[in-house]
Scaffold this motif. Structure first.
Motif, PDB file in Angstrom:
ATOM      1  N   ARG A  90      13.042  60.704  77.938  1.00 24.76           N
ATOM      2  CA  ARG A  90      12.626  59.623  78.842  1.00 24.76           C
ATOM      3  C   ARG A  90      11.125  59.685  79.114  1.00 24.76           C
ATOM      4  O   ARG A  90      10.442  58.656  79.142  1.00 24.76           O
ATOM      5  N   TYR A 153      18.724  52.908  78.879  1.00 29.11           N
ATOM      6  CA  TYR A 153      18.157  53.172  80.196  1.00 29.11           C
ATOM      7  C   TYR A 153      16.635  53.045  80.162  1.00 29.11           C
ATOM      8  O   TYR A 153      16.024  52.385  81.015  1.00 29.11           O
ATOM      9  N   CYS A 154      16.018  53.670  79.155  1.00 30.32           N
ATOM     10  CA  CYS A 154      14.553  53.645  79.056  1.00 30.32           C
ATOM     11  C   CYS A 154      14.029  52.233  78.817  1.00 30.32           C
ATOM     12  O   CYS A 154      12.994  51.838  79.368  1.00 30.32           O
ATOM     13  N   GLU A 157      14.311  50.368  82.116  1.00 29.00           N
ATOM     14  CA  GLU A 157      13.335  50.875  83.089  1.00 29.00           C
ATOM     15  C   GLU A 157      11.927  50.400  82.737  1.00 29.00           C
ATOM     16  O   GLU A 157      11.151  49.992  83.615  1.00 29.00           O
ATOM     17  N   VAL A 168      15.569  55.025  90.915  1.00 33.54           N
ATOM     18  CA  VAL A 168      15.823  55.035  89.473  1.00 33.54           C
ATOM     19  C   VAL A 168      16.024  56.463  88.957  1.00 33.54           C
ATOM     20  O   VAL A 168      16.866  56.708  88.084  1.00 33.54           O
ATOM     21  N   TRP A 172      19.266  58.064  87.037  1.00 30.04           N
ATOM     22  CA  TRP A 172      19.114  58.775  85.761  1.00 30.04           C
ATOM     23  C   TRP A 172      19.803  60.136  85.827  1.00 30.04           C
ATOM     24  O   TRP A 172      20.559  60.510  84.920  1.00 30.04           O
TER      25      TRP A 172
END
Length: 212
Positions: A90, A153-154, A157, A168, A172
């Motif tokens: 991430r 997710y990345c 985001e 956030v 995660w």
């Protein structure tokens, strides 16, 4: 910029920087030629075309990413290794958006075959998952779960896709905890199903890693 010392390595490094600055889709031979103060044609003695240049950026970024992951995962196992792996993934994706976007492209197998980064990515990713007692075909299934979770997710985001008040980072951490639970209680293939998997033509070889 000075023309002296133009090389594949310098071109690829400059293209990677351009990707982070302007976006991977904006990497072009013309833009690079302007950076080096040369004609577009001068670059063709170093790379065949834009596709090759972008593929080389993908391999460079994949190598940087797996180096960071490997450093953080070293000496860890189980949940600690998974947390370190996820955190490094991430961090790289958010710090280097253009480079990270490059890692998602499909690279010519002939070019990928000579890439130590691709081999190392498979070794580290599959090695970590073997720590959960997984074997093929479950290994490949688990890699796909991790890759899709981390990437999704990345990507969300990075584009401001999370609007709820919930922190956030906390979400995660919870997602990584959930992945650990899923890997620990993985629904393993039966011998019969595994045999059918092999008979259908699956090789069992590491076919993909989470850092590309």
């Amino acid at each position: 910029m000075v023309r002296v010392g133009l090389s594949v390595e310098r071109l690829v490094a400059a293209a990677a920087d351009l990707a982070d600055e302007a976006g991977f889709d904006h990497v072009s031979l013309s833009a690079l030629a302007r950076r080096f103060g040369v004609k577009d044609a001068s670059l063709y003695s170093h790379v065949r075309n834009l596709q090759e240049l972008r593929a080389r950026v993908a391999l460079l970024a994949g190598g940087e990413m797996i180096d960071r992951i490997a450093a953080d995962v070293a000496g860890r196992a189980g949940k600690d290794a998974l947390r370190a792996f996820a955190g490094a993934y991430r961090a790289y994706a958010l710090a280097h958006p253009g480079r990270y976007a490059a890692t998602q492209m499909r690279v010519d197998p002939a070019l990928a075959a000579d890439s130590p980064a691709m081999r190392r990515t498979a070794e580290i990713t599959y090695g970590m998952l073997r720590g959960y007692g997984l074997a093929e075909p479950d290994l490949t299934d688990a890699v796909r779960l991790l890759r899709s979770t981390f990437h999704g997710y990345c990507a969300l985001e990075a584009t401001g896709g999370f609007h709820a008040a919930r922190d956030v980072q906390a979400s995660w951490d919870k997602a990584v905890d959930a992945l650990h639970t899923a890997l620990t209680h993985w629904p393993r293939e039966t011998h019969e199903a595994s045999g059918a998997h092999k008979a259908s033509g699956a090789s069992g070889a590491p076919e993909e890693g989470t850092a590309r």
